[in-house]
Design a protein around this motif. Structure first.
Motif, PDB file in Angstrom:
ATOM      1  N   HIS A 124      36.209  48.446  26.094  1.00 19.07           N
ATOM      2  CA  HIS A 124      36.214  47.640  27.316  1.00 19.07           C
ATOM      3  C   HIS A 124      37.092  48.369  28.321  1.00 19.07           C
ATOM      4  O   HIS A 124      38.314  48.435  28.152  1.00 19.07           O
ATOM      5  CB  HIS A 124      36.762  46.239  27.011  1.00 19.07           C
ATOM      6  N   LEU A 125      36.498  48.945  29.364  1.00 20.80           N
ATOM      7  CA  LEU A 125      37.213  49.814  30.283  1.00 20.80           C
ATOM      8  C   LEU A 125      37.660  49.080  31.544  1.00 20.80           C
ATOM      9  O   LEU A 125      36.982  48.167  32.029  1.00 20.80           O
ATOM     10  CB  LEU A 125      36.325  50.995  30.702  1.00 20.80           C
ATOM     11  N   LEU A 126      38.805  49.522  32.067  1.00 18.40           N
ATOM     12  CA  LEU A 126      39.335  49.021  33.326  1.00 18.40           C
ATOM     13  C   LEU A 126      39.389  50.186  34.302  1.00 18.40           C
ATOM     14  O   LEU A 126      39.908  51.258  33.986  1.00 18.40           O
ATOM     15  CB  LEU A 126      40.728  48.422  33.123  1.00 18.40           C
ATOM     16  N   GLN A 127      38.875  49.971  35.481  1.00 20.86           N
ATOM     17  CA  GLN A 127      38.697  51.047  36.468  1.00 20.86           C
ATOM     18  C   GLN A 127      39.947  51.893  36.692  1.00 20.86           C
ATOM     19  O   GLN A 127      39.914  53.125  36.575  1.00 20.86           O
ATOM     20  CB  GLN A 127      38.248  50.431  37.795  1.00 20.86           C
ATOM     21  N   SER A 128      41.080  51.264  37.003  1.00 17.28           N
ATOM     22  CA  SER A 128      42.270  52.022  37.380  1.00 17.28           C
ATOM     23  C   SER A 128      42.825  52.852  36.233  1.00 17.28           C
ATOM     24  O   SER A 128      43.392  53.927  36.454  1.00 17.28           O
ATOM     25  CB  SER A 128      43.355  51.077  37.898  1.00 17.28           C
ATOM     26  N   LYS A 129      42.676  52.388  35.001  1.00 19.90           N
ATOM     27  CA  LYS A 129      43.225  53.094  33.843  1.00 19.90           C
ATOM     28  C   LYS A 129      42.260  54.116  33.276  1.00 19.90           C
ATOM     29  O   LYS A 129      42.667  55.220  32.892  1.00 19.90           O
ATOM     30  CB  LYS A 129      43.597  52.091  32.749  1.00 19.90           C
ATOM     31  N   ASP A 130      40.992  53.788  33.236  1.00 16.80           N
ATOM     32  CA  ASP A 130      40.051  54.558  32.413  1.00 16.80           C
ATOM     33  C   ASP A 130      39.111  55.475  33.168  1.00 16.80           C
ATOM     34  O   ASP A 130      38.464  56.325  32.544  1.00 16.80           O
ATOM     35  CB  ASP A 130      39.218  53.591  31.561  1.00 16.80           C
ATOM     36  N   LEU A 131      39.014  55.337  34.479  1.00 13.40           N
ATOM     37  CA  LEU A 131      38.054  56.150  35.225  1.00 13.40           C
ATOM     38  C   LEU A 131      38.766  57.135  36.137  1.00 13.40           C
ATOM     39  O   LEU A 131      39.857  56.882  36.638  1.00 13.40           O
ATOM     40  CB  LEU A 131      37.114  55.249  36.019  1.00 13.40           C
ATOM     41  N   GLN A 132      38.112  58.263  36.372  1.00 11.02           N
ATOM     42  CA  GLN A 132      38.705  59.399  37.063  1.00 11.02           C
ATOM     43  C   GLN A 132      38.916  59.120  38.544  1.00 11.02           C
ATOM     44  O   GLN A 132      38.226  58.301  39.139  1.00 11.02           O
ATOM     45  CB  GLN A 132      37.809  60.622  36.897  1.00 11.02           C
ATOM     46  N   SER A 133      39.886  59.847  39.127  1.00 10.57           N
ATOM     47  CA  SER A 133      40.139  59.747  40.569  1.00 10.57           C
ATOM     48  C   SER A 133      40.713  61.076  41.047  1.00 10.57           C
ATOM     49  O   SER A 133      40.973  61.986  40.253  1.00 10.57           O
ATOM     50  CB  SER A 133      41.120  58.603  40.873  1.00 10.57           C
ATOM     51  N   GLY A 134      40.904  61.210  42.344  1.00  8.63           N
ATOM     52  CA  GLY A 134      41.545  62.392  42.903  1.00  8.63           C
ATOM     53  C   GLY A 134      40.810  63.683  42.607  1.00  8.63           C
ATOM     54  O   GLY A 134      39.578  63.748  42.637  1.00  8.63           O
ATOM     55  N   ARG A 135      41.569  64.751  42.318  1.00  6.83           N
ATOM     56  CA  ARG A 135      40.962  66.063  42.100  1.00  6.83           C
ATOM     57  C   ARG A 135      40.111  66.091  40.821  1.00  6.83           C
ATOM     58  O   ARG A 135      39.174  66.897  40.714  1.00  6.83           O
ATOM     59  CB  ARG A 135      42.047  67.143  42.035  1.00  6.83           C
ATOM     60  N   ILE A 136      40.415  65.221  39.872  1.00  5.76           N
ATOM     61  CA  ILE A 136      39.591  65.140  38.656  1.00  5.76           C
ATOM     62  C   ILE A 136      38.190  64.672  39.028  1.00  5.76           C
ATOM     63  O   ILE A 136      37.182  65.251  38.604  1.00  5.76           O
ATOM     64  CB  ILE A 136      40.217  64.183  37.631  1.00  5.76           C
ATOM     65  N   ALA A 137      38.122  63.614  39.851  1.00  4.93           N
ATOM     66  CA  ALA A 137      36.828  63.092  40.288  1.00  4.93           C
ATOM     67  C   ALA A 137      36.077  64.114  41.126  1.00  4.93           C
ATOM     68  O   ALA A 137      34.844  64.246  41.001  1.00  4.93           O
ATOM     69  CB  ALA A 137      37.025  61.801  41.076  1.00  4.93           C
ATOM     70  N   LEU A 138      36.775  64.868  41.961  1.00  5.77           N
ATOM     71  CA  LEU A 138      36.117  65.888  42.787  1.00  5.77           C
ATOM     72  C   LEU A 138      35.486  66.974  41.919  1.00  5.77           C
ATOM     73  O   LEU A 138      34.374  67.438  42.194  1.00  5.77           O
ATOM     74  CB  LEU A 138      37.128  66.503  43.758  1.00  5.77           C
ATOM     75  N   GLY A 139      36.195  67.398  40.859  1.00  5.84           N
ATOM     76  CA  GLY A 139      35.636  68.402  39.959  1.00  5.84           C
ATOM     77  C   GLY A 139      34.389  67.903  39.251  1.00  5.84           C
ATOM     78  O   GLY A 139      33.394  68.628  39.126  1.00  5.84           O
ATOM     79  N   ILE A 140      34.424  66.653  38.790  1.00  6.20           N
ATOM     80  CA  ILE A 140      33.253  66.066  38.134  1.00  6.20           C
ATOM     81  C   ILE A 140      32.080  65.997  39.109  1.00  6.20           C
ATOM     82  O   ILE A 140      30.942  66.319  38.760  1.00  6.20           O
ATOM     83  CB  ILE A 140      33.604  64.668  37.584  1.00  6.20           C
ATOM     84  N   ASP A 141      32.349  65.583  40.346  1.00  2.00           N
ATOM     85  CA  ASP A 141      31.274  65.461  41.332  1.00  2.00           C
ATOM     86  C   ASP A 141      30.635  66.813  41.657  1.00  2.00           C
ATOM     87  O   ASP A 141      29.420  66.890  41.892  1.00  2.00           O
ATOM     88  CB  ASP A 141      31.813  64.817  42.611  1.00  2.00           C
ATOM     89  N   LYS A 142      31.434  67.880  41.680  1.00  2.00           N
ATOM     90  CA  LYS A 142      30.868  69.205  41.946  1.00  2.00           C
ATOM     91  C   LYS A 142      29.887  69.613  40.850  1.00  2.00           C
ATOM     92  O   LYS A 142      28.808  70.156  41.133  1.00  2.00           O
ATOM     93  CB  LYS A 142      31.991  70.237  42.067  1.00  2.00           C
ATOM     94  N   ILE A 143      30.255  69.356  39.604  1.00  2.00           N
ATOM     95  CA  ILE A 143      29.348  69.675  38.494  1.00  2.00           C
ATOM     96  C   ILE A 143      28.126  68.771  38.539  1.00  2.00           C
ATOM     97  O   ILE A 143      26.980  69.221  38.399  1.00  2.00           O
ATOM     98  CB  ILE A 143      30.073  69.525  37.141  1.00  2.00           C
TER      99      ILE A 143
END
Length: 279
Positions: A181-200
């Motif tokens: 059971h995931l919670l957005q702020s704790k379990d999902l990526q943000s910042g430069r991590i999210a940018l790297g995922i989006d590029k791929i």
């Protein structure tokens, strides 16, 4: 005409000294168990095509929780299969207040066991996904059911809803499946991590051939098993072409780019040799 179901599990078990008849049903058509996107939603929705869903659409209706989770699962190397709204779980609790509790989980994933070990050990979902590194071991396929919520979702603190999730967790555990059971702020990526995922993610559907597989495999093995992202991309083509092909090979689990600190020219690329490539 109503939806036609295939019953894939029917089992009675005890949960907190109460007998429960659990039934899991999948859509006979093989798609989502519940239609989410009807064209009348007052908020953004989507249904992108994913490689790890067998090139089928994966629906989402929450831009804050479901949409980033789909991108993470498509890109992260320990994930092999994605399905949204995978089944309907009916829980008939004998003597319970409600005759039948029905649960439609958000996602079903096939993941490597080492990812689940890190998740059980307390790592945030995104960190467990991106810290995973390829080894010489075969892909240890496990089923993971996921429910994800935004921080402001009132159901995350509703006792009745949390009881239903506890019951579902025990049912999945009884058949060898894991539940998160995931919670957005704790379990999902943000910042430069999210940018790297989006590029791929944005380059994932680039066409690749077995020649590309051979070239990148040879280059990484010649370098001793590890090669920086920028150098690896140049093996496949100059400029954007090489980076696009490398992204596609990453999502197809031929290689694994270390995205745990974002995507940089120095990010390490390794081959995945667990026989779980998608080609």
């Amino acid at each position: 005409m109503g939806k036609i179901w295939n019953t894939i599990l029917q089992r009675e078990f005890e949960f907190r000294q109460a007998r429960t008849l659990a039934t899991i049903r999948e859509s006979e058509a093989g798609g989502a168990a519940r239609r989410l996107i009807t064209g009348r939603e007052p908020h953004p929705t989507g249904s992108p095509t994913c490689i790890k869903s067998g090139f089928r659409a994966v629906t989402w209706e929450s831009m804050q929780s479901e949409w980033p989770l789909i991108r993470l699962a498509e890109v992260a190397s320990p994930f092999r299969y994605i399905k949204s709204q995978p089944h309907r779980l009916d829980m008939n609790v004998v003597g319970g207040r409600d005759r039948v509790l029905t649960f439609y989980p958000d996602f079903q994933f096939a993941v490597d066991a080492r990812f689940l070990d890190d998740l059980t050990g307390g790592k945030p979902f995104w960190a467990a996904a991106l810290d995973w590194k390829p080894t010489s071991e075969s892909f240890d396929w496990r089923t993971l059911i996921v429910e994800t919520k935004t921080d402001g979702d009132r159901r995350a603190v509703d006792p009745a809803y949390l009881h239903k999730l506890d019951l579902a967790r025990e049912i999945y555990r009884s058949i060898g499946w894991s539940f998160a059971h995931l919670l957005q702020s704790k379990d999902l990526q943000s910042g430069r991590i999210a940018l790297g995922i989006d590029k791929i993610w944005s380059r994932a559907l680039t066409r690749v051939t077995m020649v590309d597989v051979g070239r990148v495999s040879h280059a990484i093995e010649r370098a001793g098993g590890r090669l920086p992202y920028e150098e690896t991309a140049w093996v496949l083509g100059s400029g954007p072409i090489g980076k696009a092909k490398l992204s596609a090979l990453h999502v197809r689990r031929v290689v694994s780019i270390d995205l745990s600190k974002g995507l940089t020219p120095e990010s390490i690329v390794m081959l995945i040799k667990d026989r779980g490539a998608i080609l």
